[in-house]
Design an enzyme around this catalytic site. Structure first.
Site, PDB file in Angstrom:
ATOM      1  N   GLY A 130       0.810  -1.215   0.000  1.00  0.00           N
ATOM      2  CA  GLY A 130       0.000   0.000   0.000  1.00  0.00           C
ATOM      3  C   GLY A 130       0.837   1.255   0.000  1.00  0.00           C
ATOM      4  NE  ARG A 131       3.849   1.734   5.473  1.00  0.00           N
ATOM      5  CZ  ARG A 131       4.178   0.997   6.517  1.00  0.00           C
ATOM      6  NH1 ARG A 131       5.145   0.095   6.415  1.00  0.00           N
ATOM      7  NH2 ARG A 131       3.554   1.144   7.665  1.00  0.00           N
TER       8      ARG A 131
ATOM      9  CE1 TYR B  33      -2.431   8.558   2.290  1.00  0.00           C
ATOM     10  CE2 TYR B  33      -4.803   8.381   2.511  1.00  0.00           C
ATOM     11  CZ  TYR B  33      -3.695   8.643   1.735  1.00  0.00           C
ATOM     12  OH  TYR B  33      -3.863   8.978   0.422  1.00  0.00           O
ATOM     13  CD  GLU B  34      -1.743   2.663   2.676  1.00  0.00           C
ATOM     14  OE1 GLU B  34      -0.794   1.899   2.456  1.00  0.00           O
ATOM     15  OE2 GLU B  34      -2.668   2.846   1.871  1.00  0.00           O
ATOM     16  N   GLY B  35       0.866   4.722   7.844  1.00  0.00           N
ATOM     17  CA  GLY B  35       2.110   4.888   8.577  1.00  0.00           C
ATOM     18  C   GLY B  35       2.619   6.304   8.440  1.00  0.00           C
TER      19      GLY B  35
END
Length: 379
Positions: free
Chosen positions: A242-243, A362-364
């Site tokens: 996803g990143r 988001y996503e870390g």
């Protein structure tokens, strides 16, 4: 090493650039201003094969590689980061874990839905007290005969109130912490599934974000994704991929801002010449271009590593970190070039700047990405 894109990837870029210019750009401002989900364009992207692009052809997909998917997200995000976000979430956070960890029965059932069936996918991990620390999740799934009963809620779920298929993470054994987390494929039609609060966000107004609530929701036993207790590993692996999507989205935002600023400064005359001719402006453009080129190399490297089956955790984190921070810097600098006009909604700069900020979160968060990078440096 060959840094040139293949003819296939160039064709995908051309297709997506034309789609973005003709279909996405004309409605981007309205999508943001009215908080509209760009439904018609998402339906068109299904027809083009972009939704589920990396799903194998036997399941209705295009059988493309992660680089092709990244290019699509990058091009869409140049004009509408919301559209890029919807596609990135669908492909990277829903389709990919089902393809990677699903049984043959699960893949045969859900992947055609998500590629040719016009069913939108989502990913549900975050909870009010469990953001970066997934072990604090309170959503539970208890086995009762041939099904699980799920109770709890998830927040900040992208595609939340439009999605049909969700990859959901729940505690099947709270005493085991992260080793007690399991993953499930959940349909919005399941009894006990409901949508809670629709989030009103600073940016990404066209990307539907919502709370998801599970009240004694019935989940068939066969809908567990992977083995019981392996949900945390599935989540972390999925976020790696996803990143790459978020890196591509960030890159697209930065590239779009750069192009808008170039066009504006060439036409804006002050003190007898276009402001693009002032040395300070040119130095700023040089930094912006440098960052975009570096971000592109990092993003494509991560995508190619994923496609070749190599470990790519560090590369994905580096791409996401660099591109998200560059997007924020670039939109800020580009807005400054517009002067007071940049602060108005007459130009897209203020929207691009608002959209860029979430990519650092988001996503870390950026801080989490730095932890991931250093943890994979062999220190």
């Amino acid at each position: 090493m060959d840094f040139n894109l293949s003819p296939e990837h160039l064709l995908i870029r051309k297709m997506m650039a034309e789609f973005t210019e003709n279909e996405v750009k004309p409605i981007a401002a309205e999508t943001d201003a009215k908080t509209l989900y760009p439904r018609e364009n998402i339906e068109k992207l299904f027809d083009l094969g972009v939704m589920g692009m990396c799903i194998p052809k036997e399941y209705g997909g295009q059988g493309a590689d992660p680089l092709a998917s990244a290019i699509c997200i990058e091009e869409l995000s140049k004009q509408c980061a919301s559209t890029g976000d919807i596609v990135a979430t669908h492909n990277g956070l829903c389709c990919d874990p089902i393809l990677t960890h699903g049984t043959e029965e699960q893949k045969a059932k859900y992947l055609p839905m998500l590629s040719t069936g016009h069913k939108v996918g989502a990913f549900a991990l975050t909870e009010p007290n469990a953001g970066s620390d997934a072990s604090k999740g309170q959503t539970e799934a208890k086995l009762e005969g041939d099904h699980y009963v799920m109770n709890g809620s998830k927040i900040f779920i992208t595609n939340g109130y439009v999605a049909d298929v969700f990859v959901v993470f729940a505690m099947t054994d709270k005493s085991k912490g992260t080793k007690g987390i399991s993953a499930f494929i959940v349909e919005s039609s399941f009894p006990g599934f409901s949508v809670g609060k629709h989030e009103e966000k600073m940016g990404l107004h066209g990307s539907p974000t919502a709370e998801i609530v599970f009240t004694d929701m019935i989940v068939p036993k066969e809908n567990m994704l992977g083995r019981e207790g392996k949900g945390f590993n599935i989540a972390m692996q999925t976020l790696d991929g996803g990143r790459i999507g978020i890196a591509a989205q960030s890159l697209g935002i930065a590239e779009g801002a750069l192009e808008e600023a170039k066009a504006y400064t060439k036409g804006r005359v002050q003190f007898g010449k276009p402001i693009s001719k002032f040395q300070n402006t040119q130095f700023t453009f040089a930094d912006m271009e440098l960052g975009c080129e570096a971000g592109r190399l990092l993003t494509y490297q991560a995508a190619m590593k994923k496609g070749s089956g190599e470990r790519y955790t560090k590369e994905a984190a580096m791409a996401k970190l660099f591109c998200s921070e560059h997007a924020m810097k670039t939109t800020t600098k580009a807005l400054q070039m517009f002067g007071g006009y940049g602060y108005t909604k007459d130009y897209p700069m203020e929207r691009m700047m608002r959209d860029a900020k979430i990519t650092e979160i988001y996503e870390g968060t950026s801080e989490v990405q730095r932890i991931v990078i250093s943890a994979n440096m062999g220190l």
